[in-house]
Design an enzyme around this catalytic site. Structure first.
Site, PDB file in Angstrom:
ATOM      1  N   LEU A  65      -0.256 -31.516 -23.685  1.00  0.00           N
ATOM      2  CA  LEU A  65      -0.157 -30.179 -24.260  1.00  0.00           C
ATOM      3  C   LEU A  65      -1.473 -29.759 -24.922  1.00  0.00           C
ATOM      4  CD1 LEU A  65       3.388 -30.839 -25.714  1.00  0.00           C
ATOM      5  CD2 LEU A  65       2.850 -29.366 -23.757  1.00  0.00           C
ATOM      6  N   PRO A  66      -1.654 -28.448 -25.176  1.00  0.00           N
ATOM      7  CA  PRO A  66      -2.955 -27.956 -25.646  1.00  0.00           C
ATOM      8  C   PRO A  66      -3.371 -28.385 -27.047  1.00  0.00           C
ATOM      9  CG  PRO A  66      -1.683 -26.197 -24.613  1.00  0.00           C
ATOM     10  CD  PRO A  66      -0.752 -27.349 -24.805  1.00  0.00           C
ATOM     11  N   THR A  94      -4.779 -34.219 -26.529  1.00  0.00           N
ATOM     12  CA  THR A  94      -5.811 -34.498 -27.526  1.00  0.00           C
ATOM     13  C   THR A  94      -5.535 -33.595 -28.721  1.00  0.00           C
ATOM     14  OG1 THR A  94      -7.471 -35.127 -25.888  1.00  0.00           O
ATOM     15  CG2 THR A  94      -8.268 -34.436 -28.047  1.00  0.00           C
ATOM     16  N   LYS A 169     -10.526 -40.994 -29.239  1.00  0.00           N
ATOM     17  CA  LYS A 169     -10.871 -39.869 -28.358  1.00  0.00           C
ATOM     18  C   LYS A 169     -11.842 -38.907 -29.032  1.00  0.00           C
ATOM     19  CE  LYS A 169     -10.815 -36.797 -25.063  1.00  0.00           C
ATOM     20  NZ  LYS A 169      -9.626 -36.110 -24.558  1.00  0.00           N
ATOM     21  N   LYS A 244     -13.153 -27.659 -29.023  1.00  0.00           N
ATOM     22  CA  LYS A 244     -11.902 -28.070 -29.657  1.00  0.00           C
ATOM     23  C   LYS A 244     -11.998 -29.505 -30.176  1.00  0.00           C
ATOM     24  CE  LYS A 244      -7.369 -29.787 -28.321  1.00  0.00           C
ATOM     25  NZ  LYS A 244      -6.495 -30.100 -27.181  1.00  0.00           N
TER      26      LYS A 244
END
Length: 304
Positions: A65-66, A94, A169, A244
């Site tokens: 998902l975003p 992420t 990450k 992001k």
């Protein structure tokens, strides 16, 4: 084979779900995009009418998902309490470390095993099943998740406790963002000093300055392996997504009082490129255009 509920079929999730179906799993897929659902069906998945329907009766659940708010919403309204408590839950989005830890804690409180398992590798790796998974969670949850993650990746690494996958990450992508900017600056400088880009690549890729941003993802068209630079900086890893991740890294750094001047400057530069200069949809290596608008290279599609 197992029934897998898969939620989120975008550029990354679509390829991942397809690989699970290819391995023989009964994949019940859901996405808000009808087009994404159509692609998933063509790739062997079964269409679900909602996130809750996708996870009903599932032995495993994968989400891609975003952002953190989407993960929180999906897990709290559609997964926890709907999927069997015997299902292993894997969030491959992420997101921020705090949300990852909170959602895993909530899932564990309801009797579920859950991991955060963000990925690295890009769209081609998602489609080819060669992603790298950085996994946070208990040893028991990691062991159960690995049976599924191995089918989608070439490397599945247990990073540590819940949230550790997200920590790995964002640290990795902070390094990637900063090193790409340095690589772009270096090629611009080398050309202005009269060096041929290919010659400089041949030298530096075998010297102490080598890095992944140069040797595997060179931002110069026609130099090194084929990259988005050879396609006008289309495809690949969008600059908006790099921004992001850099913002997540800066939030994390602030939360633990860590000094990250290079990361902060990378965020500033990608903000300018993505939001002020319209580069959000371009590959993140396209920031070379912002570093020097007059820069050119052999066969550069935007300068031809």
């Amino acid at each position: 084979m197992a029934r897998v509920g898969f939620i989120g079929l975008g550029n990354m999730g679509g390829g991942m779900a397809a690989n699970l179906a290819k391995a023989g799993h009964d994949v019940r897929a859901f996405d808000l995009s009808a087009e994404a659902l159509d692609r998933a069906e063509k790739n062997g998945c079964k269409r679900a009418g909602s996130a809750a329907e996708a996870v009903t009766g599932a032995e495993a659940v994968v989400t891609m998902l975003p952002a953190g708010k989407h993960v929180r919403d999906v897990y709290e309204t559609s997964v926890i309490g709907t999927a069997p408590t015997t299902a292993i839950l894997m969030d491959c989005s992420t997101i921020d470390v705090g949300t990852a830890r909170e959602e895993i804690a909530k899932a564990q409180a309801q009797g579920y095993a859950m991991v955060d398992a963000p990925v690295s590798g890009g769209i081609a790796a998602a489609e080819g099943g060669t992603l790298t998974f950085m996994v946070g969670g208990t040893e028991e949850a990691f062991g159960r998740a690995r049976d599924y993650l191995d089918l989608m990746g070439k490397a599945v690494i247990h990073a540590g406790a819940p949230g550790a996958g997200q920590a790995a990450k964002i640290c990795n992508n902070m390094l990637l963002g900063a090193s790409m900017i340095a690589t772009c600056e270096t090629f611009v400088l080398a050309q202005k000093l009269g060096l041929d880009p290919q010659t400089f690549f041949d030298i530096s890729s075998q010297a102490s300055g080598q890095c992944w941003s140069m040797t595997s993802y060179c931002p110069v068209p026609g130099v090194g392996p084929t990259t988005p630079a050879d396609r006008g900086y289309e495809g690949g890893f969008a600059a908006a997504l790099m921004l992001k991740d850099l913002r997540l890294a800066m939030e994390a750094a602030q939360s633990v009082d860590s000094y990250t001047p290079m990361g902060a400057h990378a965020e500033e530069l990608y903000t300018r490129f993505a939001e002020k200069l319209g580069g959000a949809g371009k590959d993140f290596s396209g920031i070379i255009k912002m570093i020097d608008d007059s820069w050119t290279a052999p066969d550069d599609p935007e300068k031809a």
